[in-house]
Write a protein that holds these residues in place. Structure first.
Motif, mmCIF file in Angstrom:
data_model
loop_
_atom_site.group_PDB
_atom_site.id
_atom_site.type_symbol
_atom_site.label_atom_id
_atom_site.label_comp_id
_atom_site.label_asym_id
_atom_site.label_seq_id
_atom_site.Cartn_x
_atom_site.Cartn_y
_atom_site.Cartn_z
ATOM 1 N N VAL A 117 0.844 -1.186 0.000
ATOM 2 C CA VAL A 117 0.000 0.000 0.000
ATOM 3 C C VAL A 117 0.884 1.243 0.000
ATOM 4 O O VAL A 117 1.862 1.312 0.744
ATOM 5 N N VAL A 118 0.519 2.199 -0.835
ATOM 6 C CA VAL A 118 1.187 3.504 -0.805
ATOM 7 C C VAL A 118 0.664 4.227 0.439
ATOM 8 O O VAL A 118 -0.548 4.255 0.673
ATOM 9 N N PRO A 119 1.541 4.783 1.278
ATOM 10 C CA PRO A 119 1.109 5.350 2.565
ATOM 11 C C PRO A 119 -0.019 6.382 2.500
ATOM 12 O O PRO A 119 -0.791 6.501 3.442
ATOM 13 N N ASP A 120 -0.153 7.109 1.384
ATOM 14 C CA ASP A 120 -1.221 8.107 1.346
ATOM 15 C C ASP A 120 -2.588 7.522 0.957
ATOM 16 O O ASP A 120 -3.559 8.254 0.820
ATOM 17 N N GLN A 121 -2.672 6.216 0.815
ATOM 18 C CA GLN A 121 -3.947 5.554 0.534
ATOM 19 C C GLN A 121 -4.631 5.211 1.859
ATOM 20 O O GLN A 121 -4.681 4.069 2.289
ATOM 21 N N ALA A 122 -5.181 6.241 2.495
ATOM 22 C CA ALA A 122 -5.761 6.087 3.828
ATOM 23 C C ALA A 122 -6.889 5.064 3.864
ATOM 24 O O ALA A 122 -6.978 4.270 4.810
ATOM 25 N N ALA A 123 -7.746 5.051 2.865
ATOM 26 C CA ALA A 123 -8.870 4.108 2.863
ATOM 27 C C ALA A 123 -8.375 2.664 2.784
ATOM 28 O O ALA A 123 -8.886 1.785 3.482
ATOM 29 N N ALA A 124 -7.374 2.420 1.954
ATOM 30 C CA ALA A 124 -6.823 1.067 1.829
ATOM 31 C C ALA A 124 -6.153 0.642 3.134
ATOM 32 O O ALA A 124 -6.307 -0.505 3.581
ATOM 33 N N LEU A 131 -9.020 -5.446 8.970
ATOM 34 C CA LEU A 131 -9.143 -6.890 8.762
ATOM 35 C C LEU A 131 -8.015 -7.669 9.439
ATOM 36 O O LEU A 131 -7.892 -8.872 9.247
ATOM 37 N N GLY A 132 -7.193 -6.981 10.219
ATOM 38 C CA GLY A 132 -6.151 -7.667 10.976
ATOM 39 C C GLY A 132 -4.765 -7.630 10.369
ATOM 40 O O GLY A 132 -3.838 -8.255 10.890
ATOM 41 N N PHE A 133 -4.568 -6.918 9.278
ATOM 42 C CA PHE A 133 -3.227 -6.772 8.705
ATOM 43 C C PHE A 133 -2.438 -5.786 9.562
ATOM 44 O O PHE A 133 -2.998 -4.813 10.074
ATOM 45 N N THR A 134 -1.149 -6.040 9.711
ATOM 46 C CA THR A 134 -0.278 -5.144 10.464
ATOM 47 C C THR A 134 0.950 -4.812 9.627
ATOM 48 O O THR A 134 1.320 -5.564 8.711
ATOM 49 N N GLY A 135 1.576 -3.700 9.942
ATOM 50 C CA GLY A 135 2.751 -3.264 9.193
ATOM 51 C C GLY A 135 3.934 -4.189 9.393
ATOM 52 O O GLY A 135 4.228 -4.572 10.513
ATOM 53 N N GLU A 136 4.590 -4.532 8.304
ATOM 54 C CA GLU A 136 5.815 -5.327 8.387
ATOM 55 C C GLU A 136 7.014 -4.581 7.841
ATOM 56 O O GLU A 136 8.127 -4.848 8.247
ATOM 57 N N ALA A 137 6.769 -3.657 6.912
ATOM 58 C CA ALA A 137 7.912 -2.956 6.323
ATOM 59 C C ALA A 137 7.471 -1.636 5.711
ATOM 60 O O ALA A 137 6.354 -1.510 5.230
ATOM 61 N N LEU A 138 8.381 -0.682 5.757
ATOM 62 C CA LEU A 138 8.232 0.568 5.024
ATOM 63 C C LEU A 138 9.424 0.642 4.090
ATOM 64 O O LEU A 138 10.580 0.694 4.534
ATOM 65 N N LEU A 139 9.165 0.606 2.797
ATOM 66 C CA LEU A 139 10.214 0.645 1.791
ATOM 67 C C LEU A 139 10.273 2.065 1.231
ATOM 68 O O LEU A 139 9.372 2.495 0.506
ATOM 69 N N VAL A 140 11.292 2.788 1.591
ATOM 70 C CA VAL A 140 11.428 4.200 1.239
ATOM 71 C C VAL A 140 11.849 4.344 -0.226
ATOM 72 O O VAL A 140 12.758 3.649 -0.685
ATOM 73 N N ASP A 141 11.154 5.244 -0.935
ATOM 74 C CA ASP A 141 11.434 5.509 -2.349
ATOM 75 C C ASP A 141 11.476 4.220 -3.177
ATOM 76 O O ASP A 141 12.304 4.054 -4.060
ATOM 77 N N HIS A 142 10.552 3.335 -2.919
ATOM 78 C CA HIS A 142 10.575 2.002 -3.517
ATOM 79 C C HIS A 142 9.881 1.922 -4.867
ATOM 80 O O HIS A 142 10.199 1.056 -5.680
ATOM 81 N N ILE A 143 8.893 2.791 -5.104
ATOM 82 C CA ILE A 143 8.200 2.760 -6.391
ATOM 83 C C ILE A 143 8.273 4.128 -7.054
ATOM 84 O O ILE A 143 8.479 5.138 -6.398
ATOM 85 N N ARG A 144 8.092 4.122 -8.358
ATOM 86 C CA ARG A 144 8.087 5.354 -9.133
ATOM 87 C C ARG A 144 6.685 5.494 -9.713
ATOM 88 O O ARG A 144 6.201 4.593 -10.387
ATOM 89 N N ASP A 145 6.036 6.627 -9.445
ATOM 90 C CA ASP A 145 4.693 6.824 -9.992
ATOM 91 C C ASP A 145 4.792 7.172 -11.478
ATOM 92 O O ASP A 145 5.888 7.287 -12.033
ATOM 93 N N ARG A 146 3.652 7.325 -12.129
ATOM 94 C CA ARG A 146 3.617 7.561 -13.582
ATOM 95 C C ARG A 146 4.278 8.887 -13.971
ATOM 96 O O ARG A 146 4.679 9.073 -15.114
ATOM 97 N N ASP A 147 4.422 9.800 -12.986
ATOM 98 C CA ASP A 147 5.095 11.083 -13.246
ATOM 99 C C ASP A 147 6.588 11.024 -12.938
ATOM 100 O O ASP A 147 7.280 12.031 -13.023
ATOM 101 N N GLY A 148 7.083 9.859 -12.527
ATOM 102 C CA GLY A 148 8.503 9.694 -12.257
ATOM 103 C C GLY A 148 8.921 9.991 -10.825
ATOM 104 O O GLY A 148 10.099 9.898 -10.494
ATOM 105 N N ARG A 149 7.972 10.384 -9.966
ATOM 106 C CA ARG A 149 8.302 10.676 -8.565
ATOM 107 C C ARG A 149 8.468 9.374 -7.780
ATOM 108 O O ARG A 149 7.685 8.441 -7.932
ATOM 109 N N LEU A 150 9.473 9.356 -6.922
ATOM 110 C CA LEU A 150 9.681 8.198 -6.049
ATOM 111 C C LEU A 150 8.692 8.257 -4.894
ATOM 112 O O LEU A 150 8.434 9.333 -4.339
ATOM 113 N N ARG A 151 8.152 7.104 -4.535
ATOM 114 C CA ARG A 151 7.153 7.023 -3.468
ATOM 115 C C ARG A 151 7.515 5.876 -2.535
ATOM 116 O O ARG A 151 8.113 4.879 -2.946
ATOM 117 N N ASP A 152 7.109 6.028 -1.292
ATOM 118 C CA ASP A 152 7.296 4.956 -0.321
ATOM 119 C C ASP A 152 6.244 3.876 -0.549
ATOM 120 O O ASP A 152 5.191 4.120 -1.144
#
Length: 180
Positions: A117-124, A131-152
């Motif tokens: 999940v991208v951190p700014d997806q509050a609803a997700a 539903l009982g999911f818990t955080g296991e990892a935060l991957l910093v700058d791990h994906i690139r959005d369609r505009d080329g910006r790096l996202r966690d």
């Protein structure tokens, strides 16, 4: 409420329309290029180790969920991918799809589910943590959005087997009609 059905090739055109109507922010959070109709039709055609369902209402796809079994030594883990059309949001469709995927994953023998999940997806985030999911990892700058910006990217996990075992122990699995 839409019916959750196994995704088949018959849903190909409706699935292409579904992905084409998604807001850009949703498209960014999907790993594959859903602007490519061939990619989307490939989902409907199926592939080994991947179980996919669609939430369908009158021939229109309003939601999509998949569980991808990881290979090799992680073959007890399934990655959940879920997206709901704007027209299907706010009525519990995402929860319905996620719960369906969880039950199907358990029936398939998976004991752990993960979702990215991208951190700014509050609803997700709210849906999956509810539903009982818990955080296991935060991957910093791990994906690139369609505009080329790096996202966690956040990785949430749910140990499905542990949850259902606890429910069976107190008799809730029979009440809810969940697998034994």
């Amino acid at each position: 409420m839409a019916d959750v059905v196994p995704l088949t090739e018959a849903h190909g055109d409706a699935l292409v329309r579904f992905t084409a109507e998604l807001p850009e922010g949703d498209r960014t959070s999907i790993r594959e290029d859903v602007a490519d109709a061939a990619v989307v039709r490939g989902w409907a055609a199926g592939s080994p180790g991947v179980h996919r369902w669609a939430a369908v209402d009158g021939g229109r796809v309003l939601g999509y969920v998949a569980v991808l079994r990881l290979p090799g030594w992680s073959d007890h883990v399934g990655e959940v991918r879920l997206v709901v059309a704007p027209a299907g949001r706010g009525a519990g469709l995402g929860r319905q799809l996620a719960r369906h995927a969880m039950v199907q994953a358990l029936e398939a023998g998976l004991t752990k589910l993960v979702v990215e999940v991208v951190p700014d997806q509050a609803a997700a985030l709210a849906l999956f943590t509810g539903l009982g999911f818990t955080g296991e990892a935060l991957l910093v700058d791990h994906i690139r959005d369609r505009d080329g910006r790096l996202r966690d990217l956040m990785v949430l996990a749910h140990h499905v087997g542990d949850t259902w075992a606890g429910m069976r122990a107190v008799g809730l699995a029979d009440t809810l009609g969940t697998p034994s």
